[in-house]
Design an enzyme around this catalytic site. Structure first.
Site, PDB file in Angstrom:
ATOM      1  CB  CYS A   1      67.341  34.170 109.063  1.00  0.00           C
ATOM      2  SG  CYS A   1      65.497  34.246 109.456  1.00  0.00           S
TER       3      CYS A   1
ATOM      4  CG  HIS B   1      67.245  34.662 113.801  1.00  0.00           C
ATOM      5  ND1 HIS B   1      67.445  34.946 112.371  1.00  0.00           N
ATOM      6  CD2 HIS B   1      68.468  34.400 114.407  1.00  0.00           C
ATOM      7  CE1 HIS B   1      68.813  34.802 112.290  1.00  0.00           C
ATOM      8  NE2 HIS B   1      69.334  34.100 113.630  1.00  0.00           N
TER       9      HIS B   1
ATOM     10  CG  ASP C   1      72.127  31.922 113.281  1.00  0.00           C
ATOM     11  OD1 ASP C   1      71.817  32.123 112.183  1.00  0.00           O
ATOM     12  OD2 ASP C   1      71.798  33.020 114.152  1.00  0.00           O
TER      13      ASP C   1
ATOM     14  CG  ASN D   1      66.557  33.898 127.904  1.00  0.00           C
ATOM     15  OD1 ASN D   1      65.190  33.576 128.382  1.00  0.00           O
ATOM     16  ND2 ASN D   1      67.315  33.139 128.063  1.00  0.00           N
TER      17      ASN D   1
ATOM     18  CG  ASP E   1      64.367  41.929 130.750  1.00  0.00           C
ATOM     19  OD1 ASP E   1      63.999  40.834 130.718  1.00  0.00           O
ATOM     20  OD2 ASP E   1      65.101  42.543 131.805  1.00  0.00           O
TER      21      ASP E   1
END
Length: 688
Positions: free
Chosen positions: A277, A335, A358, A398, A400
């Site tokens: 990456c 990342h 990206d 974001n 969980d």
């Protein structure tokens, strides 16, 4: 009197490129920025130029049928929406060629590309066409009318002109800064970047449509995002996360973009092996800066890869504390992507500015492996219907995390962490070699997680997935006792608290597993299991130590990452509680000293010395590489062997070729300890 006769044309490459701030960019053509005039000088013989008798028309060709004819006018102001050419002055001189100065102007909405231009001279007796050459036209963040306009001169210098940077890796509690040379000024790099546009599937499929769309940085960003990886096209880099790089280059060994782009060009555009990456992102940053689009490299720590779009990443552990490779979702320790600055008229008001792009091939976007541009403001506002790929990036920062303890496909306990993902989002601070925390640009204060080194699991209340309540009276935490360094032992403690007024018999299972930054770990390389009794309302701390020989890897790795987990089992109730932490083991740094650090002068020989004291108990050997864009013509490489506690001193002579902030960086790949050591030094090169 003789007819007007054109002798030659001077494109004034040096003067124009200084005015357009493209000086230093290496190209076979004149390099200009759109939305800004440039001046050429035309020498002619015969009588003075007379606009009533001669007509001068520039023909500016992007490709084939895409051209514009621009007649030279005697006066007036350039139009902001179309090409124009205005005669600035005509200088007669006795017994010498006459000279005319013409100012040409390109609209700020012109397409980025390589143009050919001709001059047609129409006189009473003849029509003659002269080929003047080519020029490369780039975006212009200095021009208010350009859609990449950036108001701050300091930020324009940082995100367009600066060719050195830092990439951030590691873990949120122990960030590692990694030097990178973007190399946009290196010989031939700009021409390779233009070739990259020409080889895109969009250009190959419909050349005219592609060239017209190249006026828009949103379009350019999507093309480059796809072309930096080779999944769908003749792209630059092939990804490899297998650990086997035997038929290519280990991604950890790259330190600059020029080697990669040149290798791609020199092998007839075969993909370069290999990238991960941070390599994909750094190369994209080079290409975008070269094209004139302000760009910075960004790292997201604890980055979620949510494959099913449910905004929950499930992590599975055995009852013995071993992390299991179950499910397609994953959390990358870090990342790396880029942000580019541009207007977003397609999104309406309020979404101009930084956009996530990206190039790492993860998911398809409109049928190709690319991502973005996703407006950072849209991610912050949770506007998941905004183009492009906002939901995917939103989940990366974001989602969980649900940790699940399992035995034979039966769920024994669960715990949800809402703060771990996107714990730290950062980039290089403009004008310095420090980190800038930009987490708050992506997330509100309520969403921002902690970057503490200790992750505690005190799971009181809530229902486990098996329908039983989570443990009421046990809390457990892990804590590193010192920052781990390669070659040293890992010291940590497990702290257990009994919150009930009765004694408990507990089973403690601790596991350490090697892992790569983008996937679940391999099997345990170290474990400890024992029983202990804890009194009512008591806290017990147990210290552990993992020896270097137990975690040392066989292959060369830049990032030693470890997943550490503890499961505490209440023998009587069979309830379990988990605590885990993933951390990186830092490598010792190389030191670079400059002989006359405060008086480094362009075109004057200087001396740098790379030093390293071997802290290990064994002799180490490897290859030392020193590089510096604008400082060294070629990399310096040497084999070294250093005895325990011995200090290596390797002097390097260099001659700076460009003024401004430059970076000398060194890499030592150790063979017998399978690790990479790095060091860098920024140098301010002064004019003579």
């Amino acid at each position: 009197m003789d007819e007007f006769k054109l002798r030659n044309v001077n494109l004034q490459q040096v003067q124009n490129q200084i005015r357009h701030r493209t000086d230093g960019l290496s190209s076979s053509t004149l390099v200009l920025r759109r939305g800004q005039p440039f001046t050429i000088l035309m020498n002619y013989d015969g009588r003075p130029f007379d606009p009533l008798k001669e007509k001068l028309v520039f023909r500016i060709v992007l490709a084939g049928p895409l051209f514009v004819e621009v007649p030279v006018s005697m006066s007036g102001q350039p139009s902001p929406s179309q090409w124009s050419a205005i005669l600035e002055r005509s200088v007669p001189a006795p017994n010498a060629p006459r000279t005319m100065s013409v100012s040409l102007f390109s609209p700020a909405s012109s397409s980025v590309g390589v143009y050919t231009f001709h001059l047609r001279v129409e006189t009473r007796l003849s029509v003659k066409t002269h080929l003047l050459g080519q020029f490369t036209l780039l975006c212009n963040p200095w021009c208010q009318a350009d859609s990449v306009f950036l108001p701050s001169e300091d930020l324009r210098n940082e995100y367009i002109r600066n060719d050195i940077g830092l990439l951030f890796k590691g873990s949120p509690g122990s960030v590692v800064s990694r030097p990178w040379s973007f190399d946009q000024y290196e010989t031939g790099i700009l021409d390779i970047c233009m070739k990259l546009l020409q080889l895109s599937p969009q250009y190959q499929t419909d050349m005219r449509k592609d060239l017209v769309n190249r006026s828009n940085p949103v379009y350019i960003g999507r093309v480059i995002s796809a072309m930096v990886n080779c999944q769908d096209d003749k792209g630059v880099l092939m990804g490899n996360w297998s650990g086997d790089y035997s038929n290519g280059v280990n991604p950890s060994n790259w330190s600059g973009s020029a080697d990669i782009l040149r290798m791609w060009s020199e092998t007839q555009f075969r993909p370069v092996k290999y990238g991960q990456c941070w390599v994909f992102a750094a190369v994209m940053c080079t290409v975008m800066r070269a094209l004139g689009i302000p760009t910075r490299v960004v790292t997201n720590f604890n980055s979620a890869h949510d494959t099913n779009g449910n905004m929950v990443i499930e992590e599975f552990y055995s009852e013995m504390g071993e992390k299991l490779s179950i499910g397609r979702d994953s959390i990358w320790n870090f990342h790396v992507w880029v942000e580019s600055w541009m207007k977003r008229p397609d999104l309406g008001q309020g979404y101009d500015g930084w956009q996530v792009l990206d190039p790492t091939p993860q998911e398809l976007s409109a049928g190709m492996y690319r991502c973005g541009p996703a407006a950072v403001k849209a991610i912050y506002e949770q506007k998941v219907d905004a183009l492009y790929d906002v939901p995917f990036v939103y989940a990366e920062v974001n989602a969980d995390v649900c940790s699940i303890i399992m035995r034979d496909r039966t769920i024994l306990a669960t715990n949800v962490d809402k703060k771990r993902v996107g714990a730290l989002i950062c980039t290089k601070r403009p004008g310095s070699m420090l980190m800038q925390d930009i987490t708050s640009e992506y997330k509100t204060e309520m969403m921002v997680g902690t970057t503490a080194r200790m992750f505690s699991a005190d799971v009181r209340g809530g229902e486990g997935a098996n329908g039983r309540g989570a443990p009421q009276g046990i809390a457990v935490s892990l804590q590193l006792l010192k920052a781990p360094v390669v070659g040293e032992n890992i010291s940590f403690s497990v702290t257990i608290t009994n919150k009930e007024a009765i004694p408990k018999l507990l089973r403690k299972h601790v596991n350490a597993q090697n892992k790569e930054y983008n996937r679940n770990p391999t099997g345990p390389f170290w474990e400890a299991h024992d029983d202990l009794t804890i009194g009512p309302n008591k806290t017990v701390t147990v210290n552990h130590e993992i020896f270097f020989k137990e975690y040392m890897l066989k292959e060369v790795m830049e990032d030693y990452l470890v997943n550490l987990a503890v499961v505490i089992e209440d023998v009587k109730s069979q309830e379990r509680v988990l605590a885990s932490e993933e951390f990186n083991i830092c490598s010792p740094a190389l030191n670079i000293q400059i002989q006359n650090e405060h008086s480094v002068i362009i075109n004057t020989q200087q001396v740098a010395t790379v030093t390293f004291t071997n802290p290990f108990n064994v002799a180490v050997s490897g290859e030392l590489t020193i590089a510096g864009s604008g400082l060294l013509e070629e990399k310096v490489q040497m084999r070294v062997m250093i005895q325990p506690r011995e200090t290596m001193r390797s002097p390097v002579r260099f001659i700076p070729r460009m003024t401004g902030a430059k970076m000398l960086h060194a890499r030592l790949v150790l063979m017998n300890l399978s690790t990479v050591l790095r060091g860098f030094k920024t140098i301010n090169v002064q004019a003579a």
